[in-house]
Design a protein around this motif. Structure first.
Motif, PDB file in Angstrom:
ATOM      1  N   ILE A   1       0.845  -1.209   0.000  1.00  0.00           N
ATOM      2  CA  ILE A   1       0.000   0.000   0.000  1.00  0.00           C
ATOM      3  C   ILE A   1       0.875   1.252   0.000  1.00  0.00           C
TER       4      ILE A   1
ATOM      5  N   TRP B   1       2.797   1.806  -3.574  1.00  0.00           N
ATOM      6  CA  TRP B   1       1.955   2.248  -4.695  1.00  0.00           C
ATOM      7  C   TRP B   1       1.238   3.555  -4.391  1.00  0.00           C
ATOM      8  N   SER B   2       0.861   3.766  -3.146  1.00  0.00           N
ATOM      9  CA  SER B   2       0.199   5.028  -2.793  1.00  0.00           C
ATOM     10  C   SER B   2       1.163   6.206  -2.921  1.00  0.00           C
TER      11      SER B   2
ATOM     12  N   GLY C   1       0.266   8.715  -5.737  1.00  0.00           N
ATOM     13  CA  GLY C   1      -0.072  10.018  -5.166  1.00  0.00           C
ATOM     14  C   GLY C   1       0.845  11.114  -5.669  1.00  0.00           C
TER      15      GLY C   1
ATOM     16  N   VAL D   1      -4.102  10.252  -1.518  1.00  0.00           N
ATOM     17  CA  VAL D   1      -3.463   8.980  -1.871  1.00  0.00           C
ATOM     18  C   VAL D   1      -2.042   8.939  -1.316  1.00  0.00           C
ATOM     19  N   PHE D   2      -1.305  10.032  -1.461  1.00  0.00           N
ATOM     20  CA  PHE D   2       0.067  10.100  -0.962  1.00  0.00           C
ATOM     21  C   PHE D   2       0.093   9.949   0.562  1.00  0.00           C
TER      22      PHE D   2
ATOM     23  N   ILE E   1      -2.014   8.408   2.439  1.00  0.00           N
ATOM     24  CA  ILE E   1      -2.275   7.004   2.784  1.00  0.00           C
ATOM     25  C   ILE E   1      -0.968   6.218   2.758  1.00  0.00           C
ATOM     26  N   GLY E   2      -0.136   6.505   1.746  1.00  0.00           N
ATOM     27  CA  GLY E   2       1.157   5.842   1.662  1.00  0.00           C
ATOM     28  C   GLY E   2       2.059   6.167   2.834  1.00  0.00           C
TER      29      GLY E   2
END
Length: 764
Positions: A675, A678-679, A683, A735-736, A738-739
């Motif tokens: 996660i 890829w995030s 992102g 999204v970023f 979350i990473g």
């Protein structure tokens, strides 16, 4: 026979590297001398034709210190260097002064000067340019003379700035909100006066012709046709040459790769074959290696805080005074959040790399020097103290709690982007880096004796020493140093230290580890790393000058910067070969799955090197492009994609490699790492392609069509289209983020559930 050829090749590369670096740094210093000699002068006095003093040298120098104390480059920019939300003060002053002076000329005009069918503004544009561009500075007396009419225009613009920085009147309160100024942190009359003196001087330098020439001290930057600031012929010529060199360089390098591939690139397999098991599994975790774990905890904390500050900083572009209604500006104003955000981006990455050096050195040598653990712990405490102390000083400075400007210079906010920390903290960090050099070298030194890969280890040693020494370039300016000279040394740190030597260090240490792991032949690793270092630094050292095109430097700097910044991009265009080789190495043995995620992040580095540093970098590097783009969001686009995409991903990859020995990899939460990986990548791509790049291109269009200052006005920056692009950043930020949270949680679980003890060996 093959060994002889390889040895000769390595020796030849060392000679070429040493000779080229001597030439490159000598040239860098030689043209630095030219910058010292041809920097825009600071007159002892600006006087009117009537003999009144407009500004003095003391006013200008003190004004520079006032500007530094309120955040400097973090609150708007000077000569295009700095933040993007407030105006570029140089360009803004220049256009305001020109418009006021033109109106005054028209008002004083007699009817006989009018020309039928020609607008009166056009009639007076040539006299306006003549007056503003004329260099009246007398180096013997130190006095520059301005007309009484222009002096009044200067006073009118100064009054606008005084009201802005003192927060007087409803109109200026609204403007402060648009610029994300703190509402209650205001300047007194003396500080406001001197600040206007410094901004005026930067504007005067941007429009005043050099002695005996028809271009300004800043090579006619910023773009403003009203005063005759348009690109010079040299801007076009060197832009064309840079493109030709880029194409030629890429062609030559691809040809070299194809020609050499069968000789050494394809023959990567060690002489004894690829390792059948994890050789590093037998590495013993020494006390100092174990002590580096706390560094990685701090990396996660700094990374997390940096992202949160980045979200707040970006949101100020639409709300100005807070975050979704929360009144943050008087607690964490834009100039503070952006200062901390940019500094943390370097600090957490550098901490990851420094910790890697401290971890890997004893592992490679099998030697734990006496008091090594104490040194690692002492350095850790020092780094924490530097972060906390410098950040506190910056917050106090911006909030006007440090009224003494000398105290501010030493303990508050220096105002120079990426090197904002006070001089005391700068010196402390420099001493800390020298301590780091000593710790790494004393642990690594035994590995040089009798090692079959001493070429690589020696390159690590050279890079380690360079990291410690190059940061010292940030100590080469003083409190009152001319900003042109300061910029020269600042980019030594930002470009050469962060972007140059650290990357050489990381590349060399990764190659040493790959050799130790039985994944690369020693000769191949040594040759490829030396070749990559030779190619990269030959463009990168003098490529530093592309940051200095418009910083009061001579045209020769523009020529060198354009030439070598194009060559800087060349090695990034063949990263596909490296990505393929990384993937190939990972598939050689089952045990390598334990290193899957470090390899993945190293591969991401290669991709973002090509996109962020290569494509986005060259988008703004040619002089004609940067002439219109400097200080717009195209710069932020390149900065985000290159700084995190290359150096951030590399820092995470190195960190994961070290965690391979500090934790039990069999208990890693690979779902969280998946996660996170890829995030972070998706992102970052969304952030750049959906928001920063479109913002920058839209601003560039306005800069070309109208004038540069227009693209930085509150009306344009807060226009519906620009704010829509800012909002378009939200999905990418989410999204970023979350990473980032996934990676932080992974690190927490990895250390708390499977941390290894001192003396344990790594088990597969």
């Amino acid at each position: 026979m093959q060994t002889y050829k390889t040895t000769f090749s390595i020796k030849r590369l060392w000679v070429l590297l040493a000779a080229s670096m001597f030439v490159m740094f000598s040239t860098l210093l030689l043209f630095g001398r030219e910058i010292y000699q041809q920097t825009p002068p600071i007159p002892e006095q600006y006087k009117t034709e009537s003999g009144d003093i407009v500004y003095s040298r003391a006013d200008i120098q003190r004004g520079q210190n006032v500007w530094q104390s309120i955040g400097g480059m973090q609150q708007g920019s000077i000569w295009g260097h700095g933040g993007y939300l407030a105006p570029d003060w140089t360009a803004d002053w220049l256009h305001r002064e020109a418009e006021i002076l033109l109106e005054a000329m028209i008002a004083n005009a007699s009817t006989s000067t009018r020309i039928p069918d020609v607008p009166i503004e056009k009639v007076y544009e040539i006299p306006l340019r003549t007056e503003m561009r004329e260099n009246t500075y007398d180096p013997n007396s130190g006095i520059a003379v301005v007309s009484d009419l222009r002096a009044q225009a200067i006073r009118d613009v100064a009054q606008h700035y005084k009201l802005l920085f003192q927060g007087t009147g409803e109109q200026y309160l609204e403007l402060r909100k648009d610029y994300a100024f703190p509402i209650n942190s205001l300047l007194n009359e003396e500080d406001a006066h001197d600040l206007t003196a410094f901004i005026f001087w930067s504007s005067w330098s941007a429009v005043t012709n050099r002695p005996g020439d028809d271009i300004s001290y800043t090579s006619n930057w910023p773009h403003d046709p009203l005063v005759g600031n348009i690109p010079t012929p040299s801007v076009y010529i060197w832009s064309i040459i840079s493109v030709l060199l880029l194409l030629a360089g890429i062609g030559a390098l691809v040809w070299y790769y194809v020609r050499q591939y069968d000789i050494w690139r394809a023959d990567m397999e060690p002489e004894t074959g690829f390792a059948k098991s994890d050789i590093l599994a037998n590495a013993t975790i020494t006390p100092s290696m174990k002590a580096t774990a706390k560094y990685f905890w701090v990396v996660c904390a700094l990374f997390l805080v940096q992202i949160l500050l980045g979200i707040v900083t970006a949101h100020y572009a639409v709300e100005g005074q807070g975050l979704y209604g929360l009144p943050l500006v008087d607690y964490l104003p834009y100039s503070v959040t952006r200062t901390w955000h940019t500094q943390l981006s370097v600090l957490w990455i550098a901490t990851a790399w420094l910790a890697t050096g401290l971890y890997v050195a004893p592992m490679l040598s099998g030697h734990e020097p006496k008091f090594q653990r104490f040194g690692v712990n002492f350095l850790f405490c020092s780094l924490l103290l530097i972060v906390v102390g410098s950040f506190a000083g910056q917050w106090l400075a911006v909030h006007r709690f440090i009224p003494d400007l000398t105290v501010n210079f030493w303990f508050g906010h220096q105002g120079y982007e990426y090197i904002d920390l006070g001089r005391f903290w700068q010196i402390y960090l420099f001493i800390g880096l020298l301590l780091w050099v000593a710790l790494v070298l004393r642990a690594l030194w035994p590995a040089l004796k009798g090692s079959n890969n001493n070429t690589l280890i020696f390159l690590v040693v050279v890079a380690t020493v360079s990291i410690g020494l190059l940061y010292g370039a940030g100590l080469m300016w003083g409190q009152h140093t001319n900003i042109s000279i300061m910029e020269y040394w600042r980019w030594w740190v930002v470009h050469l230290w962060v972007e140059g030597i650290f990357e050489v260090f990381a590349t060399a240490i990764i190659s040493v580890v790959f050799v130790r792991m039985g994944l690369l032949r020693v000769s191949v690793a040594a040759t490829s790393v030396l070749f990559a270092t030779f190619i990269f630094l030959n463009g990168g050292v003098l490529g530093t000058f592309h940051h200095l095109y418009w910083s009061g430097t001579p045209v020769s700097v523009l020529a060198l910067g354009a030439t070598f910044s194009a060559l800087e991009v060349v090695p990034l265009m063949v990263v596909g070969f490296e990505a393929y080789n990384h993937a190939k190495m990972e598939k050689e043995a089952l045990w390598e799955k334990a290193y899957h995620w470090p390899f993945m992040f190293f591969s991401a580095v290669l991709v973002w090197n090509m996109i962020g540093a290569g494509l986005f970098g060259f988008l703004i590097n040619p002089p004609v492009a940067l002439y219109y783009m400097q200080g717009l969001n195209t710069t932020a686009n390149h900065g985000h994609a290159a700084l995190f995409g290359v150096y951030g991903m590399l820092g995470i990859g190195l960190m994961l490699f070290c965690m391979r020995g500090l934790t039990d990899v069999s208990r890693w939460n690979h779902k969280l790492l998946n996660i996170a990986f890829w995030s972070l990548n998706i992102g970052l791509a969304m952030m750049t392609l959906l928001s920063l790049l479109p913002q920058g291109l839209w601003q560039t269009f306005a800069s070309i069509k109208y004038y540069y200052a227009y693209a930085r006005t509150a009306e344009f920056v807060h226009s519906p289209i620009m704010e829509a692009f800012v909002w378009a950043r939200v999905p990418g930020d989410i999204v970023f983020s979350i990473g980032v949270f996934a990676f932080t949680l992974f690190v927490y679980q990895a250390f708390t559930k499977s941390e290894r003890g001192i003396g344990e060996t790594v088990k597969v």
